[in-house]
Design a protein around this motif. Structure first.
Motif, PDB file in Angstrom:
ATOM      1  N   SER A  19     -35.705 -34.722  29.329  1.00  0.00           N
ATOM      2  CA  SER A  19     -35.873 -35.908  30.162  1.00  0.00           C
ATOM      3  C   SER A  19     -35.804 -35.546  31.646  1.00  0.00           C
ATOM      4  CB  SER A  19     -34.805 -36.938  29.829  1.00  0.00           C
ATOM      5  OG  SER A  19     -34.939 -38.078  30.636  1.00  0.00           O
ATOM      6  N   LYS A  20     -34.887 -34.672  32.012  1.00  0.00           N
ATOM      7  CA  LYS A  20     -34.762 -34.229  33.405  1.00  0.00           C
ATOM      8  C   LYS A  20     -36.007 -33.474  33.844  1.00  0.00           C
ATOM      9  CE  LYS A  20     -29.741 -34.059  33.480  1.00  0.00           C
ATOM     10  NZ  LYS A  20     -28.541 -33.208  33.510  1.00  0.00           N
ATOM     11  N   LYS A  21     -36.548 -32.623  32.972  1.00  0.00           N
ATOM     12  CA  LYS A  21     -37.766 -31.884  33.293  1.00  0.00           C
ATOM     13  C   LYS A  21     -38.934 -32.840  33.503  1.00  0.00           C
ATOM     14  CE  LYS A  21     -36.742 -27.479  31.060  1.00  0.00           C
ATOM     15  NZ  LYS A  21     -37.146 -26.522  30.030  1.00  0.00           N
ATOM     16  N   ILE A  22     -39.034 -33.840  32.653  1.00  0.00           N
ATOM     17  CA  ILE A  22     -40.103 -34.832  32.769  1.00  0.00           C
ATOM     18  C   ILE A  22     -39.936 -35.626  34.057  1.00  0.00           C
ATOM     19  CG2 ILE A  22     -41.029 -36.973  31.779  1.00  0.00           C
ATOM     20  CD1 ILE A  22     -40.376 -35.689  28.989  1.00  0.00           C
ATOM     21  N   ASP A  23     -38.708 -36.024  34.372  1.00  0.00           N
ATOM     22  CA  ASP A  23     -38.449 -36.772  35.604  1.00  0.00           C
ATOM     23  C   ASP A  23     -38.851 -35.965  36.832  1.00  0.00           C
ATOM     24  OD1 ASP A  23     -37.487 -38.928  34.179  1.00  0.00           O
ATOM     25  OD2 ASP A  23     -35.366 -38.425  34.489  1.00  0.00           O
ATOM     26  N   ARG A  24     -38.539 -34.660  36.836  1.00  0.00           N
ATOM     27  CA  ARG A  24     -38.917 -33.798  37.961  1.00  0.00           C
ATOM     28  C   ARG A  24     -40.435 -33.698  38.074  1.00  0.00           C
ATOM     29  NH1 ARG A  24     -34.351 -30.683  36.446  1.00  0.00           N
ATOM     30  NH2 ARG A  24     -35.626 -29.316  35.172  1.00  0.00           N
ATOM     31  N   ALA A  25     -41.114 -33.557  36.958  1.00  0.00           N
ATOM     32  CA  ALA A  25     -42.573 -33.452  36.966  1.00  0.00           C
ATOM     33  C   ALA A  25     -43.199 -34.748  37.477  1.00  0.00           C
ATOM     34  CB  ALA A  25     -43.090 -33.128  35.567  1.00  0.00           C
ATOM     35  N   VAL A  26     -42.678 -35.878  37.043  1.00  0.00           N
ATOM     36  CA  VAL A  26     -43.195 -37.174  37.499  1.00  0.00           C
ATOM     37  C   VAL A  26     -42.972 -37.313  39.002  1.00  0.00           C
ATOM     38  CG1 VAL A  26     -42.826 -39.679  37.388  1.00  0.00           C
ATOM     39  CG2 VAL A  26     -42.991 -38.341  35.279  1.00  0.00           C
ATOM     40  N   ASN A  27     -41.802 -36.923  39.465  1.00  0.00           N
ATOM     41  CA  ASN A  27     -41.486 -37.007  40.887  1.00  0.00           C
ATOM     42  C   ASN A  27     -42.431 -36.137  41.709  1.00  0.00           C
ATOM     43  OD1 ASN A  27     -39.846 -35.983  43.415  1.00  0.00           O
ATOM     44  ND2 ASN A  27     -38.968 -37.951  42.798  1.00  0.00           N
ATOM     45  N   GLN A  28     -42.712 -34.941  41.237  1.00  0.00           N
ATOM     46  CA  GLN A  28     -43.640 -34.041  41.938  1.00  0.00           C
ATOM     47  C   GLN A  28     -45.039 -34.657  42.005  1.00  0.00           C
ATOM     48  OE1 GLN A  28     -43.287 -30.426  39.702  1.00  0.00           O
ATOM     49  NE2 GLN A  28     -41.576 -29.657  40.920  1.00  0.00           N
ATOM     50  N   GLN A  29     -45.469 -35.263  40.920  1.00  0.00           N
ATOM     51  CA  GLN A  29     -46.786 -35.886  40.895  1.00  0.00           C
ATOM     52  C   GLN A  29     -46.841 -37.096  41.825  1.00  0.00           C
ATOM     53  OE1 GLN A  29     -49.546 -34.579  39.443  1.00  0.00           O
ATOM     54  NE2 GLN A  29     -48.138 -32.884  39.114  1.00  0.00           N
ATOM     55  N   GLU A  30     -45.765 -37.863  41.870  1.00  0.00           N
ATOM     56  CA  GLU A  30     -45.716 -39.013  42.769  1.00  0.00           C
ATOM     57  C   GLU A  30     -45.787 -38.563  44.224  1.00  0.00           C
ATOM     58  OE1 GLU A  30     -42.132 -40.924  41.406  1.00  0.00           O
ATOM     59  OE2 GLU A  30     -43.249 -42.245  40.046  1.00  0.00           O
TER      60      GLU A  30
END
Length: 55
Positions: A19-30
């Protein structure tokens, strides 16, 4: 500690890590989207002000 509790804790730990990895990836994309929108706006402004010649 029994085996079932240990297994549940491992599952929770795995889920939290993913979940943390996904959150970081989403944040980078945003962040990338924000930068692209800024670039788009700048390009449009430059075209409107005729700083860039559009063919």
């Amino acid at each position: 500690m029994n085996t079932q509790t240990n297994e549940q804790e491992q599952i929770v730990g795995y889920s939290e890590t993913k979940s943390k990895k996904i959150d970081r990836a989403v944040n980078q994309q945003e962040q990338a989207i924000v930068k692209l929108k800024e670039s788009k706006t700048s390009l449009i402004d430059s075209c409107v002000l005729r700083k860039i010649k559009v063919n």
